[in-house]
Design a protein around this motif. Sequence first.
Motif, PDB file in Angstrom:
ATOM      1  N   ALA A 133      56.643  48.218  74.206  1.00  0.00           N
ATOM      2  CA  ALA A 133      56.473  49.222  75.259  1.00  0.00           C
ATOM      3  C   ALA A 133      55.231  48.852  76.039  1.00  0.00           C
ATOM      4  O   ALA A 133      54.480  47.950  75.650  1.00  0.00           O
ATOM      5  CB  ALA A 133      56.334  50.613  74.642  1.00  0.00           C
ATOM      6  N   ASP A 134      54.998  49.528  77.126  1.00  0.00           N
ATOM      7  CA  ASP A 134      53.779  49.310  77.886  1.00  0.00           C
ATOM      8  C   ASP A 134      52.605  49.848  77.082  1.00  0.00           C
ATOM      9  O   ASP A 134      52.370  51.053  77.015  1.00  0.00           O
ATOM     10  CB  ASP A 134      53.870  50.026  79.231  1.00  0.00           C
ATOM     11  CG  ASP A 134      52.667  49.758  80.116  1.00  0.00           C
ATOM     12  OD1 ASP A 134      51.894  48.833  79.799  1.00  0.00           O
ATOM     13  OD2 ASP A 134      52.490  50.485  81.117  1.00  0.00           O
ATOM     14  N   GLY A 135      51.899  48.943  76.392  1.00  0.00           N
ATOM     15  CA  GLY A 135      50.751  49.340  75.590  1.00  0.00           C
ATOM     16  C   GLY A 135      50.982  49.372  74.102  1.00  0.00           C
ATOM     17  O   GLY A 135      50.073  49.759  73.355  1.00  0.00           O
ATOM     18  N   GLY A 136      52.153  48.969  73.624  1.00  0.00           N
ATOM     19  CA  GLY A 136      52.367  49.007  72.177  1.00  0.00           C
ATOM     20  C   GLY A 136      53.696  48.410  71.765  1.00  0.00           C
ATOM     21  O   GLY A 136      54.426  47.846  72.581  1.00  0.00           O
ATOM     22  N   MET A 137      54.020  48.542  70.477  1.00  0.00           N
ATOM     23  CA  MET A 137      55.279  48.025  69.955  1.00  0.00           C
ATOM     24  C   MET A 137      55.691  48.835  68.733  1.00  0.00           C
ATOM     25  O   MET A 137      54.880  49.514  68.091  1.00  0.00           O
ATOM     26  CB  MET A 137      55.176  46.543  69.577  1.00  0.00           C
ATOM     27  CG  MET A 137      54.191  46.243  68.464  1.00  0.00           C
ATOM     28  SD  MET A 137      54.336  44.529  67.827  1.00  0.00           S
ATOM     29  CE  MET A 137      54.459  43.575  69.314  1.00  0.00           C
ATOM     30  N   VAL A 138      56.987  48.776  68.427  1.00  0.00           N
ATOM     31  CA  VAL A 138      57.535  49.387  67.224  1.00  0.00           C
ATOM     32  C   VAL A 138      58.342  48.329  66.488  1.00  0.00           C
ATOM     33  O   VAL A 138      59.062  47.535  67.106  1.00  0.00           O
ATOM     34  CB  VAL A 138      58.397  50.632  67.561  1.00  0.00           C
ATOM     35  CG1 VAL A 138      59.517  50.298  68.521  1.00  0.00           C
ATOM     36  CG2 VAL A 138      58.945  51.262  66.294  1.00  0.00           C
ATOM     37  N   GLU A 153      52.344  49.816  66.636  1.00  0.00           N
ATOM     38  CA  GLU A 153      51.066  49.223  67.049  1.00  0.00           C
ATOM     39  C   GLU A 153      50.774  49.709  68.467  1.00  0.00           C
ATOM     40  O   GLU A 153      51.649  49.654  69.345  1.00  0.00           O
ATOM     41  CB  GLU A 153      51.155  47.701  67.020  1.00  0.00           C
ATOM     42  CG  GLU A 153      49.870  46.995  67.369  1.00  0.00           C
ATOM     43  CD  GLU A 153      48.935  46.820  66.170  1.00  0.00           C
ATOM     44  OE1 GLU A 153      47.758  46.534  66.404  1.00  0.00           O
ATOM     45  OE2 GLU A 153      49.392  46.991  65.027  1.00  0.00           O
ATOM     46  N   VAL A 154      49.563  50.175  68.690  1.00  0.00           N
ATOM     47  CA  VAL A 154      49.155  50.631  70.022  1.00  0.00           C
ATOM     48  C   VAL A 154      47.923  49.850  70.442  1.00  0.00           C
ATOM     49  O   VAL A 154      46.955  49.727  69.676  1.00  0.00           O
ATOM     50  CB  VAL A 154      48.842  52.145  70.023  1.00  0.00           C
ATOM     51  CG1 VAL A 154      48.356  52.592  71.399  1.00  0.00           C
ATOM     52  CG2 VAL A 154      50.074  52.948  69.609  1.00  0.00           C
ATOM     53  N   ASP A 155      47.960  49.287  71.643  1.00  0.00           N
ATOM     54  CA  ASP A 155      46.815  48.545  72.159  1.00  0.00           C
ATOM     55  C   ASP A 155      45.606  49.468  72.280  1.00  0.00           C
ATOM     56  O   ASP A 155      45.737  50.664  72.553  1.00  0.00           O
ATOM     57  CB  ASP A 155      47.139  47.946  73.527  1.00  0.00           C
ATOM     58  CG  ASP A 155      48.271  46.933  73.473  1.00  0.00           C
ATOM     59  OD1 ASP A 155      48.588  46.447  72.366  1.00  0.00           O
ATOM     60  OD2 ASP A 155      48.845  46.646  74.541  1.00  0.00           O
ATOM     61  N   GLU A 156      44.422  48.899  72.096  1.00  0.00           N
ATOM     62  CA  GLU A 156      43.201  49.701  72.120  1.00  0.00           C
ATOM     63  C   GLU A 156      43.055  50.496  73.419  1.00  0.00           C
ATOM     64  O   GLU A 156      42.676  51.667  73.404  1.00  0.00           O
ATOM     65  CB  GLU A 156      41.984  48.782  71.940  1.00  0.00           C
ATOM     66  CG  GLU A 156      40.680  49.516  71.725  1.00  0.00           C
ATOM     67  CD  GLU A 156      40.625  50.265  70.401  1.00  0.00           C
ATOM     68  OE1 GLU A 156      40.053  51.379  70.391  1.00  0.00           O
ATOM     69  OE2 GLU A 156      41.155  49.763  69.406  1.00  0.00           O
ATOM     70  N   ASP A 157      43.368  49.854  74.542  1.00  0.00           N
ATOM     71  CA  ASP A 157      43.172  50.550  75.819  1.00  0.00           C
ATOM     72  C   ASP A 157      44.298  51.528  76.161  1.00  0.00           C
ATOM     73  O   ASP A 157      44.264  52.187  77.198  1.00  0.00           O
ATOM     74  CB  ASP A 157      43.002  49.536  76.957  1.00  0.00           C
ATOM     75  CG  ASP A 157      44.192  48.601  77.114  1.00  0.00           C
ATOM     76  OD1 ASP A 157      45.171  48.748  76.347  1.00  0.00           O
ATOM     77  OD2 ASP A 157      44.138  47.713  77.989  1.00  0.00           O
ATOM     78  N   ALA A 158      45.309  51.633  75.262  1.00  0.00           N
ATOM     79  CA  ALA A 158      46.410  52.568  75.503  1.00  0.00           C
ATOM     80  C   ALA A 158      46.362  53.766  74.553  1.00  0.00           C
ATOM     81  O   ALA A 158      47.264  54.598  74.562  1.00  0.00           O
ATOM     82  CB  ALA A 158      47.753  51.850  75.357  1.00  0.00           C
ATOM     83  N   ARG A 159      45.297  53.856  73.763  1.00  0.00           N
ATOM     84  CA  ARG A 159      45.217  54.928  72.774  1.00  0.00           C
ATOM     85  C   ARG A 159      44.761  56.236  73.408  1.00  0.00           C
ATOM     86  O   ARG A 159      44.177  56.239  74.474  1.00  0.00           O
ATOM     87  CB  ARG A 159      44.286  54.507  71.635  1.00  0.00           C
ATOM     88  CG  ARG A 159      44.877  53.365  70.818  1.00  0.00           C
ATOM     89  CD  ARG A 159      43.982  52.886  69.716  1.00  0.00           C
ATOM     90  NE  ARG A 159      44.645  51.813  68.959  1.00  0.00           N
ATOM     91  CZ  ARG A 159      44.067  51.081  68.026  1.00  0.00           C
ATOM     92  NH1 ARG A 159      42.794  51.305  67.710  1.00  0.00           N
ATOM     93  NH2 ARG A 159      44.748  50.136  67.401  1.00  0.00           N
ATOM     94  N   GLY A 160      45.071  57.315  72.704  1.00  0.00           N
ATOM     95  CA  GLY A 160      44.653  58.629  73.176  1.00  0.00           C
ATOM     96  C   GLY A 160      45.619  59.277  74.150  1.00  0.00           C
ATOM     97  O   GLY A 160      45.311  60.343  74.698  1.00  0.00           O
ATOM     98  N   ARG A 161      46.795  58.665  74.357  1.00  0.00           N
ATOM     99  CA  ARG A 161      47.759  59.218  75.310  1.00  0.00           C
ATOM    100  C   ARG A 161      49.078  59.632  74.645  1.00  0.00           C
ATOM    101  O   ARG A 161      50.045  59.941  75.331  1.00  0.00           O
ATOM    102  CB  ARG A 161      48.040  58.207  76.418  1.00  0.00           C
ATOM    103  CG  ARG A 161      46.801  57.713  77.161  1.00  0.00           C
ATOM    104  CD  ARG A 161      47.168  57.145  78.526  1.00  0.00           C
ATOM    105  NE  ARG A 161      48.070  56.015  78.436  1.00  0.00           N
ATOM    106  CZ  ARG A 161      47.677  54.730  78.517  1.00  0.00           C
ATOM    107  NH1 ARG A 161      46.380  54.435  78.654  1.00  0.00           N
ATOM    108  NH2 ARG A 161      48.557  53.752  78.456  1.00  0.00           N
TER     109      ARG A 161
END
Length: 212
Positions: A133-138, A153-161
């Motif tokens: 996905a935009d900012g992560g993966m499953v 997995e969520v990219d560091e700059d995509a966290r908190g959303r």
Amino acid sequence: MSDEVARVLAAAAQGVFPPADGTVTVVAQPNERDAGVLAFTAHSVVFTDEDPDWVRAELAATSSDALAAAMNPVFLARMTARCGRHMNTIDLLTVADALPGPPPVALREIDDPEHPRVARAVKFRDGVRVWAADGGMVVLGRGVAGRWEAAVEVDEDARGRGLGRDLAVAARHLVPGPAVWAQQSPGNARSVRTFQAAGYRPVGSEALFIAG
């Protein structure tokens, strides 16, 4: 090999657990790869091809508290030494029912065996598939006793959303079976909260004895 672990897990996914009688059940491994301990409320299941009499003797020698003996670090250390394996952490084991329809986040299936999350997954799971996905993966694959397991997995700059939650929910839409399992380290509170927000129910704890 035994299908007893698969039966225990299938029942637990439906909310039916071993009797809370303070005992430990010892069963054979479901396959060569998978060995370990499942701990439910007041009942544990040790799945190993080691001598059951030896396992029970070690449990008795480890702790006077039968409720905790199978997850006692001394017993786990003796088990790994006995079978020539190692273990990582004792995980919280959670499960969620499959959901119909498309996932709540746009995904594209990828083939990226070099990604660290994927490389780790193939050590513990068969038939691993990965969606980005935009900012992560499953990641989905068949783990202990053939159960479907998910990791996100969520990219560091995509966290908190809320992306981690959406990816965990996405696994419920993607899984081809009736339920999907996920493990979280109890100390990783963010991961625990993410999966519970996505509808994953805690069912017990799990320690795996890892070969190689």
